[in-house]
Design a protein around this motif. Sequence first.
Motif, short mmCIF file in Angstrom:
data_model
loop_
_atom_site.label_atom_id
_atom_site.label_comp_id
_atom_site.label_asym_id
_atom_site.label_seq_id
_atom_site.Cartn_x
_atom_site.Cartn_y
_atom_site.Cartn_z
N THR A 150 0.83 -1.20 0.00
CA THR A 150 0.00 0.00 0.00
C THR A 150 0.87 1.25 0.00
N PRO A 151 0.35 2.39 -0.52
CA PRO A 151 1.09 3.64 -0.40
C PRO A 151 1.28 3.98 1.07
N ALA A 152 2.39 4.65 1.39
CA ALA A 152 2.70 4.96 2.79
C ALA A 152 2.78 6.45 3.08
N THR A 153 2.94 7.28 2.05
CA THR A 153 3.11 8.72 2.28
C THR A 153 2.75 9.51 1.04
N LEU A 154 2.45 10.79 1.25
CA LEU A 154 2.24 11.73 0.14
C LEU A 154 3.43 12.67 -0.02
N LEU A 155 4.49 12.40 0.72
CA LEU A 155 5.65 13.28 0.70
C LEU A 155 6.75 12.71 -0.19
N ALA A 156 7.43 13.60 -0.90
CA ALA A 156 8.57 13.20 -1.72
C ALA A 156 9.69 12.71 -0.81
N PRO A 157 10.50 11.77 -1.24
CA PRO A 157 10.56 11.18 -2.58
C PRO A 157 9.79 9.88 -2.73
N LEU A 158 8.98 9.52 -1.72
CA LEU A 158 8.25 8.25 -1.76
C LEU A 158 6.75 8.46 -1.94
N CYS A 159 6.36 9.62 -2.44
CA CYS A 159 4.95 9.94 -2.61
C CYS A 159 4.21 8.86 -3.41
N CYS A 160 3.23 8.25 -2.76
CA CYS A 160 2.32 7.26 -3.36
C CYS A 160 3.01 5.98 -3.82
N GLU A 161 4.29 5.81 -3.50
CA GLU A 161 4.93 4.55 -3.82
C GLU A 161 4.42 3.46 -2.89
N LYS A 162 4.09 2.30 -3.45
CA LYS A 162 3.60 1.20 -2.63
C LYS A 162 4.76 0.47 -1.96
N VAL A 163 4.57 0.19 -0.67
CA VAL A 163 5.57 -0.55 0.10
C VAL A 163 4.87 -1.62 0.93
N CYS A 164 5.65 -2.58 1.41
CA CYS A 164 5.11 -3.66 2.23
C CYS A 164 4.98 -3.20 3.68
N LEU A 165 3.79 -3.36 4.25
CA LEU A 165 3.52 -2.95 5.62
C LEU A 165 2.76 -4.04 6.36
N CYS A 166 2.96 -4.13 7.66
CA CYS A 166 2.21 -5.04 8.51
C CYS A 166 0.93 -4.34 8.96
N THR A 167 -0.19 -5.05 8.97
CA THR A 167 -1.46 -4.43 9.36
C THR A 167 -1.72 -4.45 10.86
N ASP A 168 -0.80 -5.00 11.65
CA ASP A 168 -1.01 -5.04 13.10
C ASP A 168 -1.36 -3.67 13.66
N ASP A 169 -0.63 -2.66 13.27
CA ASP A 169 -0.83 -1.31 13.80
C ASP A 169 -1.15 -0.31 12.70
N LEU A 170 -1.66 -0.80 11.60
CA LEU A 170 -2.00 0.06 10.47
C LEU A 170 -3.45 0.50 10.58
#
Length: 206
Positions: free
Chosen positions: A166-186
């Motif tokens: 899922t995307p993790a941030t709207l800030l450069a340089p990772l804006c809207c890039e999808k990364v692997c995250l755990c849903t435990d605390d998401l």
Amino acid sequence: MTHYTRSLSLFMFVSILGGCVLQPELIGESLPTDSGPVSSDGHSTELTHGDVSATTTLTSTGTTVAPGPDEYGASCQLLGVPESVQSKAISLQPDCAGGICVFQFEDTAPPCSDDSDCAAPWPTCEGNFCDLDQEFVAASSRCTQNCEEDADCPAIPGCASETVCTPATLLAPLCCEKVCLCTDDLNIGSMQALEQMCQQPGTCGP
């Protein structure tokens, strides 16, 4: 688990954790419970590297599997974020095999009048709210990687639930890039809102 924290509000509405300065924002590996990280077969196990605890998984053969230094799921140092991280945060990290370091945490800092009102992981009172322990931030930050879909994401050591892409941030340089995250605390609501914003043209600039 709350929907927004002081830092999340800053993150979501500076561009919504896009300016060019990377701001705090949770994300990454799950936080250990009182009984320790839980593997898919219900066993808890932990491996300590110096002052930082790195969670492991227990396989069906009884052997433990822990990420090596800088591998996916290993501890990492956030770069280019404010000195005091108070919520989830993500940054580029060339030392990580996947090139990304993430801290995933969305609990709201308790209000306080002095340190006696605060408890771990917020040990001290700063202004009107408890201050997040930066050693806790450092110990909970994990290497992650880019992805296209959930199937691209290996299990994250210590993650008791599922791993999502899922995307993790709207800030450069990772804006809207999808990364692997755990849903435990998401925060699922925040994640879905971010995914919708990332589908809009121009979200990350021209």
